[in-house]
Design a protein around this motif. Structure first.
Motif, short mmCIF file in Angstrom:
data_model
loop_
_atom_site.label_atom_id
_atom_site.label_comp_id
_atom_site.label_asym_id
_atom_site.label_seq_id
_atom_site.Cartn_x
_atom_site.Cartn_y
_atom_site.Cartn_z
N LEU A 121 45.22 7.73 -76.57
CA LEU A 121 44.86 7.07 -75.32
C LEU A 121 44.77 8.08 -74.17
CD1 LEU A 121 46.95 3.76 -75.42
CD2 LEU A 121 44.46 3.98 -75.53
N ALA A 122 45.70 9.03 -74.14
CA ALA A 122 45.68 10.05 -73.08
C ALA A 122 44.39 10.86 -73.13
CB ALA A 122 46.90 10.95 -73.20
N TYR A 123 43.98 11.27 -74.33
CA TYR A 123 42.75 12.04 -74.46
C TYR A 123 41.54 11.21 -74.02
CZ TYR A 123 38.73 14.46 -76.30
OH TYR A 123 37.51 15.07 -76.40
N LEU A 124 41.50 9.94 -74.42
CA LEU A 124 40.36 9.09 -74.07
C LEU A 124 40.31 8.82 -72.57
CD1 LEU A 124 40.40 6.54 -77.03
CD2 LEU A 124 38.78 8.41 -76.65
N VAL A 125 41.47 8.60 -71.96
CA VAL A 125 41.52 8.41 -70.51
C VAL A 125 41.02 9.67 -69.81
CG1 VAL A 125 43.07 8.17 -68.53
CG2 VAL A 125 43.30 6.63 -70.48
N GLY A 126 41.51 10.83 -70.26
CA GLY A 126 41.07 12.09 -69.67
C GLY A 126 39.59 12.34 -69.86
N SER A 127 39.03 11.82 -70.95
CA SER A 127 37.62 12.06 -71.27
C SER A 127 36.65 11.26 -70.40
CB SER A 127 37.36 11.73 -72.74
OG SER A 127 37.93 12.69 -73.59
N ILE A 128 37.14 10.27 -69.67
CA ILE A 128 36.24 9.48 -68.82
C ILE A 128 35.59 10.43 -67.81
CG2 ILE A 128 36.09 7.64 -67.11
CD1 ILE A 128 38.58 6.39 -68.52
N PRO A 129 34.27 10.62 -67.90
CA PRO A 129 33.59 11.62 -67.06
C PRO A 129 33.19 11.04 -65.70
CG PRO A 129 32.05 10.73 -68.66
CD PRO A 129 33.36 10.02 -68.88
N THR A 130 34.16 10.98 -64.80
CA THR A 130 33.95 10.31 -63.52
C THR A 130 32.74 10.84 -62.77
OG1 THR A 130 36.37 10.25 -63.41
CG2 THR A 130 35.17 9.47 -61.48
N ALA A 131 32.63 12.15 -62.66
CA ALA A 131 31.51 12.74 -61.91
C ALA A 131 30.18 12.41 -62.56
CB ALA A 131 31.70 14.25 -61.81
N TYR A 132 30.14 12.44 -63.87
CA TYR A 132 28.91 12.10 -64.59
C TYR A 132 28.53 10.65 -64.35
CZ TYR A 132 25.66 11.13 -68.37
OH TYR A 132 24.56 10.72 -69.09
N VAL A 133 29.52 9.75 -64.43
CA VAL A 133 29.25 8.31 -64.23
C VAL A 133 28.72 8.06 -62.82
CG1 VAL A 133 30.35 6.04 -64.05
CG2 VAL A 133 30.91 7.56 -65.97
N VAL A 134 29.37 8.65 -61.81
CA VAL A 134 28.92 8.45 -60.43
C VAL A 134 27.51 9.01 -60.24
CG1 VAL A 134 29.34 9.11 -58.02
CG2 VAL A 134 31.25 8.40 -59.47
N GLY A 135 27.27 10.21 -60.74
CA GLY A 135 25.95 10.82 -60.59
C GLY A 135 24.87 10.06 -61.32
N ARG A 136 25.15 9.68 -62.55
CA ARG A 136 24.14 9.04 -63.40
C ARG A 136 23.82 7.62 -62.97
NH1 ARG A 136 20.31 10.89 -66.98
NH2 ARG A 136 19.90 9.33 -68.57
#
Length: 194
Positions: free
Chosen positions: A8-23
């Motif tokens: 779960l920690a790896y998956l939470v960390g993997s959420i690409p916030t900048a990519y999501v906002v940009g895309r």
């Protein structure tokens, strides 16, 4: 339960916030703009202040969540592992073909959850360096280098000290391109938009 917390920690960390906002808000892939880095600084330069702060906050919160997971399922020893996996997820996201950011915000969030006073001290150091130099990368490198000694000063448990040394080393390693540009005098300063 340990394995679940780590995944779960790896998956939470993997959420690409900048990519999501940009895309999905601005309509472009941040990996093709500015430095190509998927983090708060490149978001600031390519999208502006508000998106940059949003990405910074969410990426830091990923580190906080990872520490909470570790503390809930196993205590300080597991917390440093979940924190490192969240940082690894941010730096090498499974959702972006194992590309990502530098891990500064996620590491800072984890440090905030482990040692709030040390995190505040590192933030103040970061601010001073950035204000006087206008280099965000330099502020991150200096704050990362000093953070482990702040954690020692505030007498936090040894697993947290170990985490901070490892996190600092990873931040500095991930900033190798920035260090090269700083030495060459070509690093972007705060306020310069890409």
């Amino acid at each position: 339960m340990w394995l679940l917390a780590l995944v779960l920690a790896y998956l939470v960390g993997s959420i690409p916030t900048a990519y999501v906002v940009g895309r999905y808000i601005y309509g472009f892939d941040i990996r093709r703009r500015g430095s190509g880095n998927v983090g708060a600084t490149n978001t600031l330069r390519t999208m502006g202040t508000i998106p940059g702060l949003v990405v910074l906050g969410v990426d830091a919160f990923k580190g906080v969540v990872a520490v909470w997971l570790g503390q809930a399922f196993g205590g300080p020893g597991l917390a440093i592992l979940t924190a490192m996996l969240a940082i690894a997820g941010h730096n090498w996201s499974i959702f972006l073909d194992f590309q990502g950011g530098r891990g500064v915000a996620t590491t800072a969030g984890a440090l905030l959850a482990m040692a709030p006073l040390a995190a505040l001290g590192a933030l103040l150091i970061w601010l001073v360096v950035v204000i006087f130099s206008r280099y965000i990368s330099l502020g991150s490198i200096v704050a990362a280098a000093i953070a482990p000694f702040l954690v020692i000063y505030f007498h936090r448990p040894w697993p947290y000290i170990l985490f901070t040394f490892a996190g600092a080393a990873l931040i500095i390693y991930r900033h190798r391109p920035n260090i090269e540009r700083l030495l060459a005098g070509t690093e972007h300063k705060l306020g310069e938009r890409s």
